[in-house]
Design a protein around this motif. Structure first.
Motif, PDB file in Angstrom:
ATOM      1  N   GLU A  65       0.844  -1.197   0.000  1.00  0.00           N
ATOM      2  CA  GLU A  65       0.000   0.000   0.000  1.00  0.00           C
ATOM      3  C   GLU A  65       0.883   1.253   0.000  1.00  0.00           C
ATOM      4  O   GLU A  65       2.001   1.249   0.530  1.00  0.00           O
ATOM      5  N   THR A  66       0.366   2.303  -0.623  1.00  0.00           N
ATOM      6  CA  THR A  66       1.101   3.584  -0.668  1.00  0.00           C
ATOM      7  C   THR A  66       0.247   4.684  -0.056  1.00  0.00           C
ATOM      8  O   THR A  66      -0.989   4.627  -0.073  1.00  0.00           O
ATOM      9  N   GLY A  67       0.932   5.710   0.467  1.00  0.00           N
ATOM     10  CA  GLY A  67       0.240   6.840   1.053  1.00  0.00           C
ATOM     11  C   GLY A  67       1.186   8.004   1.281  1.00  0.00           C
ATOM     12  O   GLY A  67       2.391   7.913   1.017  1.00  0.00           O
ATOM     13  N   ARG A  68       0.633   9.093   1.824  1.00  0.00           N
ATOM     14  CA  ARG A  68       1.424  10.302   2.010  1.00  0.00           C
ATOM     15  C   ARG A  68       2.211  10.259   3.313  1.00  0.00           C
ATOM     16  O   ARG A  68       3.347  10.705   3.365  1.00  0.00           O
ATOM     17  N   THR A  69       1.583   9.729   4.398  1.00  0.00           N
ATOM     18  CA  THR A  69       2.234   9.746   5.710  1.00  0.00           C
ATOM     19  C   THR A  69       2.137   8.384   6.375  1.00  0.00           C
ATOM     20  O   THR A  69       1.327   7.525   5.977  1.00  0.00           O
ATOM     21  N   HIS A  70       2.942   8.182   7.418  1.00  0.00           N
ATOM     22  CA  HIS A  70       2.930   6.934   8.167  1.00  0.00           C
ATOM     23  C   HIS A  70       1.555   6.694   8.789  1.00  0.00           C
ATOM     24  O   HIS A  70       0.998   5.583   8.706  1.00  0.00           O
ATOM     25  N   GLN A  71       0.993   7.740   9.410  1.00  0.00           N
ATOM     26  CA  GLN A  71      -0.300   7.592  10.068  1.00  0.00           C
ATOM     27  C   GLN A  71      -1.386   7.229   9.064  1.00  0.00           C
ATOM     28  O   GLN A  71      -2.236   6.368   9.324  1.00  0.00           O
ATOM     29  N   GLU A  72      -1.343   7.867   7.909  1.00  0.00           N
ATOM     30  CA  GLU A  72      -2.333   7.580   6.870  1.00  0.00           C
ATOM     31  C   GLU A  72      -2.268   6.123   6.426  1.00  0.00           C
ATOM     32  O   GLU A  72      -3.290   5.438   6.260  1.00  0.00           O
ATOM     33  N   LEU A  73      -1.051   5.587   6.250  1.00  0.00           N
ATOM     34  CA  LEU A  73      -0.873   4.206   5.800  1.00  0.00           C
ATOM     35  C   LEU A  73      -1.307   3.198   6.859  1.00  0.00           C
ATOM     36  O   LEU A  73      -1.949   2.184   6.550  1.00  0.00           O
ATOM     37  N   ILE A  74      -0.939   3.414   8.102  1.00  0.00           N
ATOM     38  CA  ILE A  74      -1.316   2.493   9.187  1.00  0.00           C
ATOM     39  C   ILE A  74      -2.830   2.400   9.292  1.00  0.00           C
ATOM     40  O   ILE A  74      -3.416   1.309   9.422  1.00  0.00           O
ATOM     41  N   LEU A  75      -3.508   3.559   9.248  1.00  0.00           N
ATOM     42  CA  LEU A  75      -4.966   3.551   9.307  1.00  0.00           C
ATOM     43  C   LEU A  75      -5.569   2.808   8.123  1.00  0.00           C
ATOM     44  O   LEU A  75      -6.551   2.048   8.261  1.00  0.00           O
ATOM     45  N   GLY A 120       6.173  10.365  -0.719  1.00  0.00           N
ATOM     46  CA  GLY A 120       5.204   9.432  -0.150  1.00  0.00           C
ATOM     47  C   GLY A 120       5.902   8.229   0.453  1.00  0.00           C
ATOM     48  O   GLY A 120       7.134   8.147   0.499  1.00  0.00           O
ATOM     49  N   LEU A 121       5.103   7.270   0.914  1.00  0.00           N
ATOM     50  CA  LEU A 121       5.625   6.050   1.529  1.00  0.00           C
ATOM     51  C   LEU A 121       4.957   4.834   0.906  1.00  0.00           C
ATOM     52  O   LEU A 121       3.801   4.903   0.432  1.00  0.00           O
ATOM     53  N   GLU A 122       5.675   3.702   0.890  1.00  0.00           N
ATOM     54  CA  GLU A 122       5.124   2.427   0.420  1.00  0.00           C
ATOM     55  C   GLU A 122       5.407   1.364   1.475  1.00  0.00           C
ATOM     56  O   GLU A 122       6.567   1.129   1.829  1.00  0.00           O
ATOM     57  N   TYR A 123       4.349   0.744   2.028  1.00  0.00           N
ATOM     58  CA  TYR A 123       4.470  -0.307   3.043  1.00  0.00           C
ATOM     59  C   TYR A 123       4.048  -1.639   2.439  1.00  0.00           C
ATOM     60  O   TYR A 123       3.013  -1.720   1.749  1.00  0.00           O
ATOM     61  N   SER A 124       4.846  -2.675   2.699  1.00  0.00           N
ATOM     62  CA  SER A 124       4.524  -4.038   2.247  1.00  0.00           C
ATOM     63  C   SER A 124       4.481  -4.966   3.454  1.00  0.00           C
ATOM     64  O   SER A 124       5.229  -4.792   4.430  1.00  0.00           O
TER      65      SER A 124
END
Length: 380
Positions: free
Chosen positions: A6-16, A47-51
């Motif tokens: 998943e990708t998003g702008r911030t850490h908090q946005e991605l975790i949620l 941005g950030l990308e979390y896998s």
């Protein structure tokens, strides 16, 4: 087990996002910085990308397929990290190069080419203004190809032709009757210049046509100046009249309406004496519209003072300038620079105190001949 990215702008946005989409059992394995959005490389944002993976039983033992999938994710993270390190290295090298360039010695003024450095020295030694020198060097760089720019003979001849073009010579109106007024500060040799001009026209010097001539002075404040012009008049046989007011001058001009040339000598005033300059201008209005006004200044006067003189005498509407005492200076580039800057014409130059010989009609050739080193390189 299910893997996700998943990708998003911030850490908090991605975790949620991950918790909302995959539930509390979602586990993040890797994180990396990316750029998102934009068009054709513009307007991109960080941005950030979390896998990771999702398991309803905590973190169970991974199957071979799961291990392979996890390895792919971890390998991709390593590759991305390597790319970031390489990019950072390139950026550091570019930054270092910029610092080297910034700290390198400046080479302004055309010094990178020997020919341009020689031209710069030539203009500087002749006392041309800094702005005139810069414009000349910039024009050379803009108009000449490199092969010609690196040739001193070509550049020197081109610069001399441009200097000559920048000199404007006053053209005689060739009127049937001329009233010639000479204004300027004290000490520049106005009275002597008036006597020289009157002698040339009234005596028919060097085989030229002989005209009827009168001299008028409005300088009644200095007894020596009045006596000087009267003495010149007696020697040359040219009548001299003194006028003190607008009415006196107008009457004298009208009386001599049949005379070919009337030369009017004026009071030498400081350009800062605004009241006296205004009074003198009022008197000179008695000459009427059929007159030429010429401003005299000495070649030995400082450039800034000449600029001030020209400015303060503007209300007289002078047609051109007469440069006096050119024999007392060895450089005239400042005069050429200033006259070009002020868009002023030159009518006469004087080169000594002898009457009537030390005066001549200004020509481009004569002024160019006064430049030091101007004949070092010429063609034909």
């Amino acid at each position: 087990m299910m893997y996700f990215t998943e990708t998003g702008r911030t850490h908090q946005e991605l975790i949620l996002l991950i918790r909302d989409k995959y539930g509390p059992d979602a586990t993040v394995l890797s994180r990396k910085k990316i750029t998102v959005g934009g068009f054709l490389g513009f307007f991109q944002k960080d941005g950030l990308e979390y896998s990771g993976y999702v398991s309803s039983k905590g973190r169970p033992k991974l199957s071979e397929n799961d291990k392979k999938e996890q390895k792919k994710i971890l390998d991709s993270v390593k590759v991305e990290k390597k790319r970031e390190d390489s990019l950072q290295k390139i950026l550091d090298e570019v930054k270092s190069l910029k610092e080297d360039i910034k700290s390198a010695p400046s080479n302004e003024g055309g010094g990178e080419l020997p020919s341009l450095l020689a031209i710069e020295n030539y203009l500087f030694e002749n006392d041309f203004s800094l702005s005139y020198i810069k414009k000349t060097l910039d024009r050379l760089k803009a108009e000449l190809p490199f092969a010609e720019l690196n040739d001193f003979e070509i550049t020197m001849n081109r610069v001399n032709s441009w200097i000559e073009e920048s000199i404007t010579i006053h053209q005689d109106r060739n009127k049937k009757r001329n009233v010639f007024i000479l204004v300027g500060p004290t000490g520049v040799g106005k009275t002597t210049t008036i006597a020289k001009l009157a002698a040339q026209k009234g005596l028919g010097i060097a085989g030229s046509q002989k005209y009827s001539v009168r001299m008028i002075t409005i300088d009644n404040y200095r007894i020596a100046a009045k006596k000087q012009i009267e003495t010149y008049g007696e020697i040359m046989g040219i009548p001299v009249t003194c006028c003190e007011s607008y009415e006196d001058l107008k009457r004298e001009i009208d009386i001599n309406s049949d005379v070919d040339y009337i030369f009017v000598d004026t009071i030498g005033k400081s350009p800062k004496d605004f009241v006296k300059l205004a009074e003198m201008r009022r008197i000179l209005e008695g000459c009427g519209q059929e007159c030429e006004v010429h401003l005299a200044f000495s070649a030995t006067t400082k450039t800034w003072d000449i600029r001030e003189i020209m400015k303060q005498y503007n209300p007289f509407g002078y047609d051109s300038v007469i440069i006096t005492k050119l024999d007392e200076t060895t450089r005239c580039g400042n005069l050429i620079s200033l006259l070009h800057e002020q868009k002023q014409k030159v009518s006469y130059i004087t080169t000594g105190q002898m009457v009537p010989q030390d005066i001549e009609v200004a020509t481009k050739e004569k002024i160019m001949s006064l430049l030091v080193g101007s004949k070092q390189v010429t063609k034909g």
